[in-house]
Design an enzyme around this catalytic site. Structure first.
Site, PDB file in Angstrom:
ATOM      1  N   ALA A   1      12.608  95.080 105.809  1.00 41.25           N
ATOM      2  CA  ALA A   1      11.439  95.816 106.305  1.00 41.25           C
ATOM      3  C   ALA A   1      10.423  95.801 105.163  1.00 41.25           C
ATOM      4  O   ALA A   1      10.394  96.694 104.310  1.00 41.25           O
ATOM      5  CB  ALA A   1      11.837  97.232 106.664  1.00 41.25           C
TER       6      ALA A   1
ATOM      7  N   GLY B   1       7.330 103.634 100.664  1.00 45.13           N
ATOM      8  CA  GLY B   1       8.507 102.887 101.111  1.00 45.13           C
ATOM      9  C   GLY B   1       8.723 103.080 102.597  1.00 45.13           C
ATOM     10  O   GLY B   1       7.802 103.506 103.301  1.00 45.13           O
ATOM     11  N   ASN B   2       9.924 102.767 103.075  1.00 46.16           N
ATOM     12  CA  ASN B   2      10.236 103.031 104.489  1.00 46.16           C
ATOM     13  C   ASN B   2      11.715 103.367 104.606  1.00 46.16           C
ATOM     14  O   ASN B   2      12.447 103.324 103.624  1.00 46.16           O
ATOM     15  CB  ASN B   2       9.829 101.837 105.368  1.00 46.16           C
ATOM     16  N   PHE B   3      12.137 103.708 105.819  1.00 38.92           N
ATOM     17  CA  PHE B   3      13.496 104.230 106.010  1.00 38.92           C
ATOM     18  C   PHE B   3      14.567 103.156 106.177  1.00 38.92           C
ATOM     19  O   PHE B   3      15.695 103.470 106.508  1.00 38.92           O
ATOM     20  CB  PHE B   3      13.540 105.165 107.224  1.00 38.92           C
ATOM     21  N   SER B   4      14.243 101.896 105.969  1.00 40.24           N
ATOM     22  CA  SER B   4      15.259 100.854 106.134  1.00 40.24           C
ATOM     23  C   SER B   4      16.438 101.097 105.178  1.00 40.24           C
ATOM     24  O   SER B   4      16.240 101.360 103.997  1.00 40.24           O
ATOM     25  CB  SER B   4      14.641  99.480 105.846  1.00 40.24           C
TER      26      SER B   4
END
Ligand code: C5P
Length: 404
Positions: free
Chosen positions: A277, A209-212
């Site tokens: 994102a 995943g990502n930090f969005s």
């Protein structure tokens, strides 16, 4: 000037803070509004109808029938008359009844007949406010599109300190005025917004995943809806909630789910704002068994490209459809963003810089530069994401509409 001539139903309930309703009534009247007070039976124990009717210039309504002559007080008519309803103070009991439709007094029946926007200013002791039941009911009201004016912190009637004090009348008036002043320039526009991260599964318990956080996309959804648009918000996993009734939310997990939802709905949209994102890659395979640790052994996850939602919408768009994309660049920011705008066929690209403190993933603030296909450049200061959302919509929609 926004309150001038507005019809306001002011609901008052049984809280010590009811004394502040007298000031609230005065402020609304001074601003030129017409105020019809509806008070619960318990409310009358805290402030007298005589005071309130003197201040509002109208008889205060409390019962379904006037006791003297049996005149019926029509909550249906009040619902049609009102431009706005404010419940201040709102007790835990009234909030619970509003959330669940328990129409056992005139105030709740009026709420259920209301066609106009409703504002609620809770007032109660800190433990009651914090209670899971109260929070659940407030959450339900938010989901139903009711605007909650959060209580402030400070000394309470119980002499305890904490959150639960009804917001000051001046602040309530300011919130309502801000709501009434927001332009309705996006009325009837259908806007698709993507937001948040995507999660790409590796096995049943792990993902890439990502930090969005989704905050920018949610702020854009609220801004568009408050300006009259019908918003479809397709969001990856986030802890955020929404308050505006004109936002339809579709929750997705992966880039492919987001792609399917966006492609299906885009043809009927007037605009798309792509702030998600989206993961560029996903694991080529995923196992339905949890991957086990094997001592000393390396494992390799092969990644395969995800569909590019933005580029796909850019290919199928019609000229009347506006597309706003986002870019987060780490080098040659403006030229890379400009190229991306061309390649994906956006009208505008919003460039977030990772080099600015307080901007980007997770923060409540952002600093953006908006580039247009026509070569214009608008740079903005570090602002809250709510303010940035307004700048984006003002810049993009005004320019796009004027170019037609
Ligand atoms: O290429 P890059 O990911 O930097 O492009 C960013 C823009 O493209 C954003 O507007 C983002 O929401 C969108 N995007 C997308 N689908 C992808 C990747 C990015 O819609 N698979």
């Amino acid at each position: 000037m926004s309150l001038k001539g507005k019809h306001i139903v002011l609901g008052i309930t049984g809280s010590i803070a009811a004394y502040k309703s007298a000031t609230l009534t005065r402020l609304l009247i001074k601003k030129g509004a017409e105020v019809q007070i509806v008070i619960t039976p318990a409310g009358k124990e805290f402030i007298t109808p005589v005071t309130l009717s003197a201040l509002s210039g109208k008889p205060v309504i409390s019962e379904f029938f006037a006791s003297g002559d049996g005149t019926w007080h029509s909550h249906v008519e009040l619902g049609l008359w009102a431009d706005l309803m404010i419940v201040a103070p709102a007790t835990a009991s009234t909030i619970g009844k509003m959330a669940n439709g328990i129409a056992d007094n005139m105030l709740i029946t009026t709420y259920l007949s209301m066609k106009a926007p409703v504002f609620v200013a809770p007032a109660m002791d800190l433990d009651m406010y914090r209670h899971i039941s109260t929070q659940r009911n407030i959450g339900m009201l938010r989901n139903d599109g009711v605007h909650i004016i959060d209580p402030g912190e400070g000394e309470l009637a119980s002499h305890l300190e904490g959150k639960g004090r009804m917001e000051e009348p001046e602040k309530i008036v300011a919130v309502v005025e801000q709501f009434l002043d927001s332009p309705n320039d996006l009325t009837k526009k259908k806007i698709l917004i993507t937001a948040g991260p995507t999660y790409e599964r590796i096995d049943p318990v792990r993902f890439i995943g990502n930090f969005s956080s989704g905050k920018m996309g949610f702020a854009l959804a609220e801004e568009c809806a408050s300006r009259g648009a019908e918003v479809l918000l397709i969001t990856g996993p986030t802890a955020l909630s929404l308050s505006h009734p004109n936002i339809r939310r579709v929750d997705v997990e992966s880039a492919r789910e987001m792609y399917d939802a966006a492609i299906k709905t885009f043809p009927e949209m007037d605009a798309a704002i792509l702030s998600a994102a989206v993961a560029d890659y996903r694991p080529a395979q995923w196992t339905d068994e949890k991957i086990k640790r094997r001592e000393g052994e390396e494992i390799t996850i092969t990644l395969t490209p995800n569909p590019d939602i933005a580029a796909s919408l850019g290919k199928i768009r019609k000229p009347h459809q506006l597309i706003i994309g986002f870019a987060l660049e780490t080098s040659n920011e403006e030229s890379n963003a400009g190229r991306k705008m061309e390649k994906k066929n956006f009208d505008f690209i919003v460039l977030n810089s990772l080099q600015d403190k307080g901007a980007g993933f997770g923060y409540d603030t952002n600093k953006v530069t908006i580039l247009s296909r026509k070569g214009e450049k608008h740079s903005f200061e570090l602002k809250t994401k709510k303010e940035v959302a307004k700048d984006i919509i003002d810049t993009a929609f005004t320019t796009f509409e004027n170019s037609k």
